[in-house]
Design a protein around this motif. Sequence first.
Motif, short mmCIF file in Angstrom:
data_model
loop_
_atom_site.label_atom_id
_atom_site.label_comp_id
_atom_site.label_asym_id
_atom_site.label_seq_id
_atom_site.Cartn_x
_atom_site.Cartn_y
_atom_site.Cartn_z
N ALA A 1 -34.51 18.52 38.60
CA ALA A 1 -33.87 19.01 39.91
C ALA A 1 -32.48 19.12 39.64
CB ALA A 1 -34.09 18.17 41.12
N PHE A 2 -31.90 17.93 38.94
CA PHE A 2 -30.63 18.14 38.78
C PHE A 2 -30.13 19.05 37.64
CE2 PHE A 2 -26.93 15.91 36.31
CZ PHE A 2 -25.85 16.15 37.17
N ALA A 3 -31.14 18.93 36.64
CA ALA A 3 -30.74 19.94 35.58
C ALA A 3 -30.87 21.49 36.07
CB ALA A 3 -31.97 19.88 34.62
N GLU A 4 -31.83 21.58 37.08
CA GLU A 4 -31.73 22.98 37.45
C GLU A 4 -30.55 23.52 38.33
OE1 GLU A 4 -35.35 22.83 39.68
OE2 GLU A 4 -36.54 23.32 38.03
N SER A 5 -29.94 22.20 39.00
CA SER A 5 -28.56 22.55 39.84
C SER A 5 -27.52 22.69 38.93
CB SER A 5 -28.33 21.23 40.74
OG SER A 5 -28.26 19.96 39.84
N LEU A 6 -27.69 22.00 37.72
CA LEU A 6 -26.43 22.27 36.77
C LEU A 6 -26.54 23.64 36.40
CD1 LEU A 6 -26.72 18.83 34.61
CD2 LEU A 6 -24.92 19.76 36.38
N LEU A 7 -27.45 24.27 35.85
CA LEU A 7 -27.72 25.63 35.53
C LEU A 7 -27.45 26.50 36.58
CD1 LEU A 7 -31.10 25.37 33.61
CD2 LEU A 7 -28.76 25.72 32.48
N ALA B 1 -41.31 8.11 39.20
CA ALA B 1 -41.64 9.26 39.18
C ALA B 1 -40.74 10.19 39.86
CB ALA B 1 -43.00 9.32 39.73
N ASN B 2 -40.11 9.56 40.91
CA ASN B 2 -39.14 10.43 41.63
C ASN B 2 -37.78 10.56 40.77
OD1 ASN B 2 -40.54 10.60 43.82
ND2 ASN B 2 -39.60 8.72 44.96
N ALA B 3 -37.59 9.57 40.04
CA ALA B 3 -36.38 9.77 39.21
C ALA B 3 -36.46 10.88 38.18
CB ALA B 3 -36.30 8.28 38.39
N ALA B 4 -37.77 11.05 37.65
CA ALA B 4 -37.95 12.00 36.64
C ALA B 4 -37.85 13.40 37.30
CB ALA B 4 -39.51 11.95 36.09
N ALA B 5 -38.43 13.48 38.31
CA ALA B 5 -38.18 14.78 39.16
C ALA B 5 -36.99 15.04 39.55
CB ALA B 5 -39.18 14.75 40.48
N GLN B 6 -35.90 14.12 39.99
CA GLN B 6 -34.86 14.42 40.20
C GLN B 6 -33.96 14.69 39.06
OE1 GLN B 6 -33.63 10.73 42.11
NE2 GLN B 6 -34.74 10.98 43.92
N LYS C 1 -33.66 23.06 30.67
CA LYS C 1 -33.71 21.96 31.75
C LYS C 1 -34.17 20.77 31.37
CE LYS C 1 -35.13 25.51 35.13
NZ LYS C 1 -36.47 25.97 35.91
N GLN C 2 -35.12 20.61 30.53
CA GLN C 2 -35.69 19.38 30.16
C GLN C 2 -34.71 18.63 29.39
OE1 GLN C 2 -39.14 20.76 27.77
NE2 GLN C 2 -39.93 21.73 29.75
N GLU C 3 -33.79 19.29 28.54
CA GLU C 3 -32.83 18.77 27.58
C GLU C 3 -31.82 18.28 28.50
OE1 GLU C 3 -30.54 17.47 24.03
OE2 GLU C 3 -32.77 17.51 24.83
N LEU C 4 -31.27 18.83 29.77
CA LEU C 4 -30.46 18.62 30.44
C LEU C 4 -30.60 17.45 31.26
CD1 LEU C 4 -29.17 22.12 31.96
CD2 LEU C 4 -27.84 20.65 30.16
N GLU D 1 -41.80 18.54 29.56
CA GLU D 1 -42.28 19.24 30.54
C GLU D 1 -41.57 19.15 31.74
OE1 GLU D 1 -46.26 19.84 30.53
OE2 GLU D 1 -46.60 20.08 28.29
N SER D 2 -41.36 20.22 32.67
CA SER D 2 -40.86 20.15 33.90
C SER D 2 -41.50 19.72 35.02
CB SER D 2 -40.45 21.68 34.38
OG SER D 2 -41.49 22.63 34.42
#
Length: 607
Positions: A591-597, A583-588, A545-548, A559-560
Amino acid sequence: MLLSLKIENFALIDRLELELYAGLNILTGETGAGKSIVLDALDAALGGKVSSRMLRTGSERANIEATFSTNQAIAQWLELQEIDALDADTLICSREITARSNRTRVNGVVVNKQQIQELRDRLVEITAQGQTILLSQATQQREWLDSFGDRISDQALFSQRQKVARLFEIKERSRKALLERQQNERNRLQHLDMLQYQLKELEAANLGDPEELEQLEGDRKRLAHSVELQKHGYAVYEAIYQNDIGNACADLLGQAESTLTEMVTLDREAAGILELVSSALAQVEEAGRQINNYTHRLESDPEQLEIIEQRINQIKHICRKYGTLPEAIAYTQKLQQELAELTDRGISIEDLERKAEADLQALLKACKKLTELRNQAAVALEKAQIEALKMLAMEKVRFQVGIYPSEPTALGSDRIVFEFSPNLGEPLQPLAETASGGEMSRFLLALKTCFVHQKSNDARSLPDTFAHAHVGTMVFDEIDAGVSGRVAQAIATQLWQLSRSAQILCVTHQPLIAAIADRHFHVNKQIVADRTQVQIRLLELEERKQELAQIASGMTVEESSETQARKEIKKKTNGKSPSKEFANAAAQAIAFAESLLEQAAAIKSER
């Protein structure tokens, strides 16, 4: 399949051991992190070009070891090369590199360049950056078409191509024989004229007896001195046999013989002397008769002397041109044999012309059959390629294999051109002239997909010439270059589908492609003891997730949690509190990485 790769002292790599798996293996990392070095090491282990510059600075020796799983074809190849198998399941290819030399080994046995290339074709196909250039090469397009067509024709296409190659060689031999005969005909006729002139001159001399000249010179001397010889002959005759004064040798011996005869009646001891005198008298009388005959035969014949003089002159003229008389006689025989060979030429020019034409027609007939098989292959390849390209978000694509007549060669009489139109309403044009870089990448991926699917439909092995269609491992170095968005997703889907039939090792910068991987490896550089080292690690779910997130957003997110993300952003802003937007960009990004997975998992489940 590639099981593991061990690298030591190669470029920026100190020591590295990478364990690989079936399916889709993805390598990601910053540009320059060393991803391509890993692929270069694999290429080197399989006989690729290396140099001393690939040695890690300060090292004297680099070692690379690639371990593969084996199959029946590999086992047969090892047996043919007389290389012992380590076990029934694995094969090790290794490369040792020093400043002065390098050695390639298979299961510990040193192999040559040809051997490792044959094995490489059975193990791995590496598609590196810039290899799409191959797509524009007519020779490579022909090989791809023939490789595909050989499978669908039950290997008839390759067999027909071999037949064409044999007939082309036959045609070339007959053509060269005819050309050589035509080119040499003028020289032959000129040489023939010269031989005929020499032979005519020699045969006119009627040479036969190697001692004729000596005999002629003796005859000439005798005729030239015939009067003198007669005079001396008469003198000898008178001296030994008969003269007017009665003191010839025969007369004196006759008197001696009479006296000795009387003596023998008185004393038998004189019998031996009588025998000798009687024998001498007989010989003198015979000599007298012969000298008399000789003298009477001697005649002064000027005409005969002239004839002999002419013959001597003729023979001496011949000898001045052709050597001694025995040499001239031998040369005459040689000329007769050579002239017979030149006159009896065996096959005439007309026969050679007919044979050359027949061989050409046989070649053209075989080429026509090969063209028919290629046309069948072209239809099938066009259909498969278009379907594969549509899956890569090229719905309006048109593709055609152009087969145009050309002069027959050992490869047939066809010029193969891949013609391509990516947009509706645009005409078909040669692929190299119309496709963009991204389109080239997708075209190459689609083409390889066609081959792998063809393989999965038919488990038989292709001929070695077409080995790229049946390797167990396929390597792609940034095949996704120049594409993004929906196209990247299509490539990701295609790579994953391809990995169901072959192991895939792929370097990418596309988060969509990285997300669909079965195994995701991260490549990075670290400073250890003031030295740069390349390291690789297999990412777990959270690390993925972090790498994506980093690939997608460009932020370093280790870290996530959003808190850690804020810490990272704060570092980037020199200790200042990050804005809410950062901060929102990092969280997004997370979240985007999770959506990709999640999206990748959905694609896999549908397939």
